[in-house]
Scaffold this motif. Structure first.
Motif, PDB file in Angstrom:
ATOM      1  N   GLU A  36      18.574 -11.631   3.497  1.00  0.00           N
ATOM      2  CA  GLU A  36      19.053 -11.958   4.424  1.00  0.00           C
ATOM      3  C   GLU A  36      19.418  -9.604   5.262  1.00  0.00           C
ATOM      4  OE1 GLU A  36      21.966 -13.230   8.162  1.00  0.00           O
ATOM      5  OE2 GLU A  36      21.816 -14.364   5.962  1.00  0.00           O
ATOM      6  N   MET A  37      20.141  -9.671   4.865  1.00  0.00           N
ATOM      7  CA  MET A  37      20.512  -7.737   5.520  1.00  0.00           C
ATOM      8  C   MET A  37      19.313  -7.437   5.610  1.00  0.00           C
ATOM      9  SD  MET A  37      22.210  -5.904   6.715  1.00  0.00           S
ATOM     10  CE  MET A  37      23.755  -6.006   6.327  1.00  0.00           C
ATOM     11  N   THR A  38      18.176  -7.237   4.200  1.00  0.00           N
ATOM     12  CA  THR A  38      16.948  -6.393   3.343  1.00  0.00           C
ATOM     13  C   THR A  38      16.005  -6.664   4.741  1.00  0.00           C
ATOM     14  OG1 THR A  38      17.800  -6.671   0.868  1.00  0.00           O
ATOM     15  CG2 THR A  38      15.101  -5.669   2.213  1.00  0.00           C
ATOM     16  N   THR A  39      16.576  -8.255   5.386  1.00  0.00           N
ATOM     17  CA  THR A  39      14.966  -8.610   6.641  1.00  0.00           C
ATOM     18  C   THR A  39      15.242  -8.121   7.637  1.00  0.00           C
ATOM     19  OG1 THR A  39      14.409 -10.810   5.169  1.00  0.00           O
ATOM     20  CG2 THR A  39      14.537 -10.503   7.590  1.00  0.00           C
TER      21      THR A  39
ATOM     22  N   ARG B 140       0.845  -1.560   0.023  1.00  0.00           N
ATOM     23  CA  ARG B 140      -0.234   0.108   0.086  1.00  0.00           C
ATOM     24  C   ARG B 140       0.595   0.987   0.417  1.00  0.00           C
ATOM     25  NH1 ARG B 140      -3.334   1.203   4.230  1.00  0.00           N
ATOM     26  NH2 ARG B 140      -1.889  -0.121   5.496  1.00  0.00           N
ATOM     27  N   PHE B 141       0.323   2.440  -0.272  1.00  0.00           N
ATOM     28  CA  PHE B 141       1.402   3.476  -0.597  1.00  0.00           C
ATOM     29  C   PHE B 141       0.536   5.023   0.198  1.00  0.00           C
ATOM     30  CE2 PHE B 141       1.802   1.245  -4.746  1.00  0.00           C
ATOM     31  CZ  PHE B 141       2.908   1.323  -5.210  1.00  0.00           C
ATOM     32  N   ALA B 142      -0.127   4.361   0.873  1.00  0.00           N
ATOM     33  CA  ALA B 142      -0.792   5.833   1.638  1.00  0.00           C
ATOM     34  C   ALA B 142       0.338   5.748   3.120  1.00  0.00           C
ATOM     35  CB  ALA B 142      -2.262   5.697   1.329  1.00  0.00           C
ATOM     36  N   ARG B 143       0.452   5.242   2.530  1.00  0.00           N
ATOM     37  CA  ARG B 143       1.660   5.567   4.627  1.00  0.00           C
ATOM     38  C   ARG B 143       2.948   6.538   3.878  1.00  0.00           C
ATOM     39  NH1 ARG B 143       1.585  -1.318   4.503  1.00  0.00           N
ATOM     40  NH2 ARG B 143       2.057  -1.094   2.586  1.00  0.00           N
TER      41      ARG B 143
ATOM     42  N   ALA C 101       9.527  -1.959  10.599  1.00  0.00           N
ATOM     43  CA  ALA C 101       8.935  -1.802   9.135  1.00  0.00           C
ATOM     44  C   ALA C 101       7.375  -2.636   9.127  1.00  0.00           C
ATOM     45  CB  ALA C 101       9.554  -1.623   8.082  1.00  0.00           C
ATOM     46  N   ARG C 102       6.678  -2.110   9.472  1.00  0.00           N
ATOM     47  CA  ARG C 102       5.335  -2.771   8.721  1.00  0.00           C
ATOM     48  C   ARG C 102       4.672  -3.720   8.171  1.00  0.00           C
ATOM     49  NH1 ARG C 102       0.102   1.541  11.307  1.00  0.00           N
ATOM     50  NH2 ARG C 102       1.139   2.373  12.916  1.00  0.00           N
ATOM     51  N   ASP C 103       5.633  -2.926   6.431  1.00  0.00           N
ATOM     52  CA  ASP C 103       5.527  -3.756   5.844  1.00  0.00           C
ATOM     53  C   ASP C 103       6.987  -3.865   5.005  1.00  0.00           C
ATOM     54  OD1 ASP C 103       4.745  -5.368   3.498  1.00  0.00           O
ATOM     55  OD2 ASP C 103       2.898  -4.151   3.086  1.00  0.00           O
ATOM     56  N   SER C 104       7.292  -4.294   3.933  1.00  0.00           N
ATOM     57  CA  SER C 104       8.325  -3.709   2.866  1.00  0.00           C
ATOM     58  C   SER C 104       7.785  -4.348   1.961  1.00  0.00           C
ATOM     59  CB  SER C 104       9.317  -4.557   3.644  1.00  0.00           C
ATOM     60  OG  SER C 104       9.556  -5.978   3.103  1.00  0.00           O
TER      61      SER C 104
ATOM     62  N   ARG D 224      10.280  -5.645  -1.971  1.00  0.00           N
ATOM     63  CA  ARG D 224      11.751  -5.907  -2.020  1.00  0.00           C
ATOM     64  C   ARG D 224      12.156  -6.206  -3.621  1.00  0.00           C
ATOM     65  NH1 ARG D 224      13.271  -9.820   2.806  1.00  0.00           N
ATOM     66  NH2 ARG D 224      12.394  -8.424   4.692  1.00  0.00           N
ATOM     67  N   VAL D 225      12.822  -5.923  -4.356  1.00  0.00           N
ATOM     68  CA  VAL D 225      12.685  -6.096  -5.742  1.00  0.00           C
ATOM     69  C   VAL D 225      14.135  -6.250  -6.193  1.00  0.00           C
ATOM     70  CG1 VAL D 225      12.640  -4.759  -8.407  1.00  0.00           C
ATOM     71  CG2 VAL D 225      11.269  -4.224  -6.250  1.00  0.00           C
ATOM     72  N   ALA D 226      14.921  -7.685  -6.400  1.00  0.00           N
ATOM     73  CA  ALA D 226      15.929  -7.281  -6.776  1.00  0.00           C
ATOM     74  C   ALA D 226      15.872  -6.780  -8.633  1.00  0.00           C
ATOM     75  CB  ALA D 226      15.990  -8.929  -6.947  1.00  0.00           C
ATOM     76  N   ALA D 227      17.134  -5.709  -8.331  1.00  0.00           N
ATOM     77  CA  ALA D 227      17.327  -4.873  -9.719  1.00  0.00           C
ATOM     78  C   ALA D 227      18.441  -5.322 -10.110  1.00  0.00           C
ATOM     79  CB  ALA D 227      17.536  -3.457  -8.520  1.00  0.00           C
ATOM     80  N   GLY D 228      19.319  -6.328 -10.331  1.00  0.00           N
ATOM     81  CA  GLY D 228      20.502  -7.065 -10.959  1.00  0.00           C
ATOM     82  C   GLY D 228      20.952  -7.533  -9.860  1.00  0.00           C
ATOM     83  N   ASP D 229      22.438  -7.504 -11.362  1.00  0.00           N
ATOM     84  CA  ASP D 229      23.287  -9.004  -9.887  1.00  0.00           C
ATOM     85  C   ASP D 229      24.060  -8.278  -8.691  1.00  0.00           C
ATOM     86  OD1 ASP D 229      23.040 -11.199 -11.306  1.00  0.00           O
ATOM     87  OD2 ASP D 229      25.166 -10.934 -12.701  1.00  0.00           O
ATOM     88  N   GLY D 230      23.640  -8.248  -7.328  1.00  0.00           N
ATOM     89  CA  GLY D 230      24.062  -8.143  -6.729  1.00  0.00           C
ATOM     90  C   GLY D 230      23.550  -6.941  -6.111  1.00  0.00           C
ATOM     91  N   VAL D 231      22.086  -6.314  -6.395  1.00  0.00           N
ATOM     92  CA  VAL D 231      21.426  -5.423  -5.714  1.00  0.00           C
ATOM     93  C   VAL D 231      20.104  -5.423  -5.702  1.00  0.00           C
ATOM     94  CG1 VAL D 231      21.006  -3.116  -6.916  1.00  0.00           C
ATOM     95  CG2 VAL D 231      22.978  -3.754  -7.452  1.00  0.00           C
ATOM     96  N   VAL D 232      19.518  -5.720  -4.877  1.00  0.00           N
ATOM     97  CA  VAL D 232      18.490  -5.155  -4.159  1.00  0.00           C
ATOM     98  C   VAL D 232      17.283  -4.397  -3.910  1.00  0.00           C
ATOM     99  CG1 VAL D 232      16.784  -6.663  -2.450  1.00  0.00           C
ATOM    100  CG2 VAL D 232      18.680  -7.638  -3.662  1.00  0.00           C
ATOM    101  N   TRP D 233      16.634  -3.250  -3.947  1.00  0.00           N
ATOM    102  CA  TRP D 233      15.848  -2.215  -4.382  1.00  0.00           C
ATOM    103  C   TRP D 233      14.879  -2.469  -3.236  1.00  0.00           C
ATOM    104  CZ3 TRP D 233      14.553  -0.574  -9.531  1.00  0.00           C
ATOM    105  CH2 TRP D 233      15.855   0.559 -10.248  1.00  0.00           C
ATOM    106  N   ALA D 234      14.575  -2.091  -1.553  1.00  0.00           N
ATOM    107  CA  ALA D 234      13.591  -2.001  -0.954  1.00  0.00           C
ATOM    108  C   ALA D 234      13.010  -1.191  -0.210  1.00  0.00           C
ATOM    109  CB  ALA D 234      14.721  -2.882   0.550  1.00  0.00           C
ATOM    110  N   TRP D 235      12.170  -1.143  -0.106  1.00  0.00           N
ATOM    111  CA  TRP D 235      10.732   0.387   0.588  1.00  0.00           C
ATOM    112  C   TRP D 235      11.086  -0.336   1.906  1.00  0.00           C
ATOM    113  CZ3 TRP D 235      11.534  -0.771  -4.601  1.00  0.00           C
ATOM    114  CH2 TRP D 235      12.026   0.663  -5.078  1.00  0.00           C
ATOM    115  N   PHE D 236      10.325   0.240   3.001  1.00  0.00           N
ATOM    116  CA  PHE D 236       9.849   0.290   4.653  1.00  0.00           C
ATOM    117  C   PHE D 236       8.853   1.076   4.218  1.00  0.00           C
ATOM    118  CE2 PHE D 236      14.374  -1.617   4.292  1.00  0.00           C
ATOM    119  CZ  PHE D 236      14.137  -2.748   4.192  1.00  0.00           C
ATOM    120  N   ALA D 237       7.685   0.332   5.070  1.00  0.00           N
ATOM    121  CA  ALA D 237       6.278   1.664   5.339  1.00  0.00           C
ATOM    122  C   ALA D 237       6.190   1.285   6.982  1.00  0.00           C
ATOM    123  CB  ALA D 237       5.292   0.523   4.949  1.00  0.00           C
TER     124      ALA D 237
END
Length: 199
Positions: free
Chosen positions: A46-49, A22-25, A57-60, A62-75
């Protein structure tokens, strides 16, 4: 996710349903990466968790954005957790974390990611070996090397109401800072009473 980051916003309900997020937060973005030759996605996850847990964070998302990269958002991340975020970096050598600002709604989601990208860029540009950095850590440096819009956001965020406050208050604050936060010296320089400076 790429559509959202580029500013092309589909119907919010449908994108929330597809992403299960959800985006309304509020949102705090992070980039978790490694420069290792053979990156292990499990270490990045593991690091993202651990980061999500640390920030409560209430929610997260995660997107694997390439070799060796994860994008994450924490609500609705607990902002107090950002103060000691550097403790996480030392627990997984070679895995680094760049954290963006915190924003609300779809625009906050996007801007937070842009700020996480800028944080990562600053970490690599200056040759820092730090395991973690927040946007607050690098924002002043970025202001000196980037754009006016970011400088204006920095001023607004840190000065708040003082940015457009009465001229007399701005003069008093300037004198106070110039006198190294000494109210008596600031008052003397303005020919005012010390209590005038303090209020």
């Amino acid at each position: 996710v790429m559509q959202l980051l580029s500013g092309d916003v589909p119907a919010r309900d449908s994108i929330e349903q597809r992403l299960q997020y959800r985006f309304a937060r509020s949102h705090t973005a992070a980039i978790v990466w490694t420069d290792q030759v053979a990156p292990k996605l499990a270490e990045l996850e593991e690091m993202t968790t651990r980061l999500a847990d640390h920030l409560q964070a209430r929610d997260s998302l995660r997107v694997a954005a390439g070799d060796g990269v994860v994008w994450a958002w924490f609500a609705d991340a607990h902002q107090g957790g950002l103060r000691d975020i550097d403790q996480l970096g030392s627990r997984t050598p070679g895995v680094r974390v760049a954290i963006g600002s915190t924003g609300t709604g779809l625009e906050g989601f996007r801007v937070s990611h842009v700020d996480a990208v800028s944080t990562r860029g600053a970490m690599t540009h200056v040759g820092s070996d730090a395991g973690t950095a927040t946007f607050d850590d690098v924002e002043a440096m970025l202001l000196l090397t980037t754009d006016l819009d970011r400088a204006n956001r920095f001023v607004s965020r840190h000065l708040g109401e003082l940015e457009n406050g009465p001229a007399s208050v701005q003069v008093a604050v300037r004198a106070y800072l110039f006198e190294q936060c000494n109210a008596s010296r600031a008052a003397d320089s303005l020919f005012a009473h010390r209590n005038t400076i303090l209020r």
